[in-house]
Design an enzyme around this catalytic site. Structure first.
Site, PDB file in Angstrom:
ATOM      1  N   LYS A 105      -7.693 -25.179   5.556  1.00 21.90           N
ATOM      2  CA  LYS A 105      -6.651 -25.900   6.282  1.00 21.90           C
ATOM      3  C   LYS A 105      -7.081 -25.955   7.748  1.00 21.90           C
ATOM      4  O   LYS A 105      -6.958 -24.978   8.490  1.00 21.90           O
ATOM      5  CB  LYS A 105      -5.309 -25.191   6.139  1.00 21.90           C
ATOM      6  CG  LYS A 105      -4.166 -25.928   6.815  1.00 21.90           C
ATOM      7  CD  LYS A 105      -2.834 -25.312   6.412  1.00 21.90           C
ATOM      8  CE  LYS A 105      -1.655 -26.112   6.929  1.00 21.90           C
ATOM      9  NZ  LYS A 105      -1.540 -26.074   8.391  1.00 21.90           N
ATOM     10  N   CYS A 413     -22.892   0.117  45.565  1.00 23.28           N
ATOM     11  CA  CYS A 413     -21.511   0.307  45.093  1.00 23.28           C
ATOM     12  C   CYS A 413     -21.510   1.182  43.828  1.00 23.28           C
ATOM     13  O   CYS A 413     -22.230   0.887  42.874  1.00 23.28           O
ATOM     14  CB  CYS A 413     -20.932  -1.074  44.777  1.00 23.28           C
ATOM     15  SG  CYS A 413     -19.369  -1.060  43.916  1.00 23.28           S
TER      16      CYS A 413
HETATM   17  N1  LIG Z   1       4.711 -22.199  18.100  1.00 17.97           N
HETATM   18  C1  LIG Z   1       5.671 -23.099  17.977  1.00 17.97           C
HETATM   19  O1  LIG Z   1       6.576 -23.187  18.780  1.00 17.97           O
HETATM   20  C2  LIG Z   1       5.652 -24.035  16.815  1.00 17.97           C
HETATM   21  C3  LIG Z   1       6.566 -25.069  16.746  1.00 17.97           C
HETATM   22  C4  LIG Z   1       6.496 -25.927  15.670  1.00 17.97           C
HETATM   23  C5  LIG Z   1       5.545 -25.758  14.692  1.00 17.97           C
HETATM   24  N2  LIG Z   1       4.639 -24.722  14.801  1.00 17.97           N
HETATM   25  C6  LIG Z   1       3.628 -24.482  13.773  1.00 17.97           C
HETATM   26  O2  LIG Z   1       3.154 -25.698  13.282  1.00 17.97           O
HETATM   27  C7  LIG Z   1       3.088 -25.672  11.900  1.00 17.97           C
HETATM   28  C8  LIG Z   1       4.112 -26.646  11.402  1.00 17.97           C
HETATM   29  O3  LIG Z   1       3.669 -27.311  10.396  1.00 17.97           O
HETATM   30  P1  LIG Z   1       3.117 -28.764  10.439  1.00 17.97           P
HETATM   31  O4  LIG Z   1       4.068 -29.570   9.646  1.00 17.97           O
HETATM   32  O5  LIG Z   1       2.771 -29.231  11.789  1.00 17.97           O
HETATM   33  O6  LIG Z   1       1.794 -28.570   9.705  1.00 17.97           O
HETATM   34  P2  LIG Z   1       1.656 -27.705   8.389  1.00 17.97           P
HETATM   35  O7  LIG Z   1       1.207 -26.361   8.781  1.00 17.97           O
HETATM   36  O8  LIG Z   1       2.854 -27.847   7.525  1.00 17.97           O
HETATM   37  O9  LIG Z   1       0.503 -28.411   7.656  1.00 17.97           O
HETATM   38  C9  LIG Z   1       0.490 -29.808   7.381  1.00 17.97           C
HETATM   39  C10 LIG Z   1      -0.687 -30.321   8.056  1.00 17.97           C
HETATM   40  O10 LIG Z   1      -1.837 -29.618   7.624  1.00 17.97           O
HETATM   41  C11 LIG Z   1      -2.943 -30.392   7.946  1.00 17.97           C
HETATM   42  N3  LIG Z   1      -4.051 -30.122   7.049  1.00 17.97           N
HETATM   43  C12 LIG Z   1      -5.208 -29.517   7.413  1.00 17.97           C
HETATM   44  N4  LIG Z   1      -6.070 -29.423   6.396  1.00 17.97           N
HETATM   45  C13 LIG Z   1      -5.451 -29.999   5.337  1.00 17.97           C
HETATM   46  C14 LIG Z   1      -5.852 -30.217   3.983  1.00 17.97           C
HETATM   47  N5  LIG Z   1      -7.057 -29.796   3.531  1.00 17.97           N
HETATM   48  N6  LIG Z   1      -4.989 -30.850   3.164  1.00 17.97           N
HETATM   49  C15 LIG Z   1      -3.784 -31.241   3.599  1.00 17.97           C
HETATM   50  N7  LIG Z   1      -3.345 -31.066   4.893  1.00 17.97           N
HETATM   51  C16 LIG Z   1      -4.174 -30.448   5.742  1.00 17.97           C
HETATM   52  C17 LIG Z   1      -2.468 -31.796   7.935  1.00 17.97           C
HETATM   53  O11 LIG Z   1      -2.707 -32.311   9.217  1.00 17.97           O
HETATM   54  C18 LIG Z   1      -0.990 -31.730   7.713  1.00 17.97           C
HETATM   55  O12 LIG Z   1      -0.292 -32.581   8.575  1.00 17.97           O
HETATM   56  C19 LIG Z   1       3.383 -24.258  11.463  1.00 17.97           C
HETATM   57  O13 LIG Z   1       2.206 -23.525  11.339  1.00 17.97           O
HETATM   58  C20 LIG Z   1       4.197 -23.735  12.624  1.00 17.97           C
HETATM   59  O14 LIG Z   1       4.042 -22.339  12.793  1.00 17.97           O
HETATM   60  C21 LIG Z   1       4.690 -23.884  15.824  1.00 17.97           C
HETATM   61 ZN   LIG Z   2     -18.243  -2.269  45.437  1.00 15.16          ZN
END
Ligand SMILES: NC(=O)c1ccc[n+]([C@@H]2O[C@H](COP(=O)([O-])OP(=O)(O)OC[C@H]3O[C@@H](n4cnc5c(N)ncnc54)[C@H](O)[C@@H]3O)[C@@H](O)[C@H]2O)c1
Ligand SMILES: [Zn+2]
Length: 664
Positions: A105, A413
């Site tokens: 992923k 130093c």
């Molecule tokens: N830190 C924060 O404030 C915050 C806020 C929102 C979301 N997030 C993070 O973002 C993620 C949210 O999920 P999301 O919907 O953006 O993505 P997701 O983690 O649900 O994954 C979907 C995405 O994975 C990707 N992907 C990569 N390799 C792939 C493969 N081989 N096959 C299929 N898809 C693949 C695709 O781009 C797809 O859009 C979570 O991990 C979450 O923790 C963090």
């Molecule tokens: Zn020094």
């Protein structure tokens, strides 16, 4: 607070966190965000009648500010998440008898690419899943691995992930310490949000394809990967797994390789291999039923910056070191991280007491990527004040370069002295195995060690005067020192820690025909700059410091330390009929000895190729003769090889030649 209010509060928080995240400036680490989602999901499951409307859990991404909104042909969804092996088994149970493919992923930005009559007409971001942003111009200018034309008629849609390579990310941050990128994923998203491609030209992305829509749809994942490749894409690697055990083994294998890759992964994706079965499984509100994302431990976490300590390095550079509340990130507990320099601190607005994002990917030293949620500040945070004098010797400091790095230029130093001695004894330099940092510090504090040459005067009697040392250790130390006199030119140059002279500089000086350290000291600028990759600044630093070190060279020689070029410093002597004679090769991917299956470090394999007559280079160019590929090769090297017409051979071919020639 009642449940209804709590649900609304969580829903609002999810929306706010997503907004910030998809704008490229997350307020919390992913694990913390996921916890908010999980709590909301659990509450809604227990009280479906209290579900908020709209329910953010039914939505994907963020209703982003779109410059050029385009509707997707079919929604670009999120993925259901799993973190435990049982969840993988449960996924297989839902689809009895169906094989699954496991793919890495990739942690970047998903794109849909639309081709009409073989031409790329549109690149669209995921956006809110229904509508995305048209980024065709930026993608054309900045992304490798996206062909402008494909050999297909009609409408073809390719989906995949655009990532910023770790090497691109690091190179960018080295070049722009004042405006660092926080992580490769955010950097990729930010890049495709630029108004003008020219402003982000150094931030190239690479595209990996994992999905395809055409009239001639592939039946299985293997066909899918082949179809993507034949169109000219780099397909995400896909492994066929018949049962949960095979899938878990594939996931573990991907996770173990994670550090060796040039791009970030945040997990593995499982997906029904059969296209019809995948389609028939259908979707939930925001994710397909026929796929599952197995998430790895995060490489980024939040913690509190407890203090900043200014550390004096071996060249006198004073670097800020973050002392952190212990946090488990990227597979280890981290308590220290680098903050680079005062410009980085200023640019990221970091204060002591802040909750910061700590990032550790691969073998990279952990670093503080930035402050999270300035609104959480209590007012008790303190500014990070760079010292005005050396914390060790008290001498005034000088500032150098655009990033205003601080230096103590006092050659006597005490902190620098200890660091230089430790460096001299280290494996990369004189390699005095039994004399470790702790002893060097004790001996330096006692005034016994000041210069590397003093190490060679240590006697057993002298060492036995110290507390907590026995006959056996003292003997071992003295023997170790004795055995380490054959330092040679290359390692001596490294060991003397001359500012701006890298290990590569030392190697190139040896290969350019310099015979001794004195010869380098006397060479003069003209002869030095004639050496590959040595410019006037490095030459000036070599001259200045080696002149200063003249008396130390004499002492080292007087104590039997060799400073002349050694056989190990030079490329191996090669027979004219050696299998790789005269070839310039680049090695990529992970290398395994075919006889034992054991993983071989890439430098070791490169050395074998050199023994077989090759010159090794790190990047593919027009002067490369061969690209030797190991397992799991990154896309960019292959694309470049193709561009320059470089022959690509599998490692197995080279191993056969090495073994036949008796070189391996
Ligand atoms: N830190 C924060 O404030 C915050 C806020 C929102 C979301 N997030 C993070 O973002 C993620 C949210 O999920 P999301 O919907 O953006 O993505 P997701 O983690 O649900 O994954 C979907 C995405 O994975 C990707 N992907 C990569 N390799 C792939 C493969 N081989 N096959 C299929 N898809 C693949 C695709 O781009 C797809 O859009 C979570 O991990 C979450 O923790 C963090
Ligand atoms: Zn020094």
């Amino acid at each position: 607070m009642d449940t209804r209010e709590r649900i609304q509060e969580l829903a609002d928080r999810v929306v706010a966190l997503r907004d910030a995240y998809y704008q490229g400036s997350p307020l919390v680490a992913d694990a913390e965000y996921d916890a908010v989602e999980d709590e909301l999901r659990a509450l809604i499951a227990a009280h479906p009648e209290l579900a908020p409307d709209p329910n953010p859990l039914d939505q994907v991404g963020a209703p982003s500010v779109l410059h050029a909104p385009i509707r997707h042909s079919r929604p670009m969804l999120s993925l259901e998440k799993a973190t435990k092996p049982e969840q993988v088994a449960a996924f297989f149970d839902r689809f009895p008898g169906q094989p699954v493919v496991v793919m890495p992923k990739l942690d970047g930005l998903s794109l849909a690419l639309v081709y009409e009559q073989g031409r790329l007409v549109r690149a669209i971001t995921r956006g809110d899943g229904t509508t995305g942003d048209d980024v065709t111009v930026l993608v054309r200018a900045l992304t490798d691995g996206i062909p402008d034309r494909v050999g297909a008629t009609g409408r073809v849609e390719v989906r995949g992930e655009a990532v910023m390579l770790r090497s691109t990310f690091t190179a960018y941050n080295v070049a722009h310490p004042d405006k660092p990128l926080i992580n490769p994923r955010g950097a990729a998203a930010g890049t495709l949000r630029a108004k003008d491609p020219a402003t982000v030209a150094e931030r190239r992305l690479v595209f990996f394809a994992f999905d395809l829509d055409t009239e001639i749809a592939a039946e299985t994942a293997a066909d899918l990967a082949d179809a993507l490749r034949s169109l000219g894409f780099t397909a995400a690697e896909m492994r066929h797994c018949a049962d949960p055990d095979a899938a878990l083994a594939a996931i573990t294998e991907i996770e173990q390789r994670r550090n060796d890759l040039d791009y970030d992964l945040d997990g593995a994706v499982l997906r029904l291999s059969d296209r019809d079965a995948y389609a028939a499984a259908g979707t939930r509100s925001s994710s397909p039923r026929g796929a599952l994302a197995y998430k790895f431990a995060a490489e980024e976490k939040t913690t509190v910056l407890a203090d900043v300590v200014w550390d004096v390095g071996k060249t006198g550079k004073i670097a800020p070191v973050a002392h952190l509340e212990p946090v488990f990130v990227g597979g280890t507990t981290v308590t220290r991280a680098t903050l680079a320099n005062q410009e980085v601190i200023r640019a990221r607005g970091i204060r002591i007491g802040d909750t910061v994002l700590v990032r550790r990917a691969g073998d990279v030293i952990p670093f503080v990527a930035g402050v999270l949620d300035e609104s959480k500040r209590t007012g008790a945070e303190r500014e990070i004040v760079p010292p005005s004098a050396c914390p060790s010797c008290g001498q005034p400091l000088t500032e150098q370069g655009n990033s205003r790095e601080l230096f103590c230029t006092n050659v006597s130093c005490p902190a620098q002295t200890v660091r230089r001695l430790i460096h001299w004894a280290s494996r990369a330099a004189a390699d005095i195995e039994a004399v470790g940092p702790v002893w060097i510090e004790r001996l330096a504090e006692a005034g016994i060690l000041e210069n590397p040459s003093d190490i060679y005067t240590l006697t057993k009697e002298r060492l036995l005067e110290f507390d907590r040392i026995g006959e056996v250790s003292a003997t071992r130390m003295v023997e170790s020192i004795d055995a380490a006199r054959g330092v040679g030119l290359r390692r001596a140059l490294i060991g003397l820690a001359i500012p701006m002279a890298s290990e590569g500089t030392a190697t190139r000086l040896c290969r350019a025909g310099f015979g001794s350290l004195e010869e380098v000291a006397d060479a003069g600028e003209e002869r030095l700059v004639a050496v590959e990759d040595i410019g006037p600044k490095v030459a000036a630093s070599l001259i200045e410091h080696l002149t200063r070190l003249r008396p130390e060279m004499e002492r080292l020689r007087a104590r039997g330390v060799s400073l002349d070029v050694r056989e190990e410093d030079l490329p191996p002597v090669v027979a004219a009929d050696a299998p790789l004679a005269g070839k310039t090769v680049v090695v990529t991917g992970s290398i395994n000895d075919p006889r034992s299956g054991e993983k071989i470090p890439r430098p070791t394999f490169q050395r074998l190729c050199e023994k077989a007559g090759a010159t090794t280079a790190s990047s593919v160019s027009a002067s490369t003769d061969l690209l030797i590929t190991g397992a799991d090769v990154g896309a960019s090297k292959l694309t470049k090889a193709e561009k320059h017409g470089v022959e690509v051979v599998d490692q197995s071919v080279i191993w056969q030649q090495l073994i036949a020639a008796g070189l391996a």
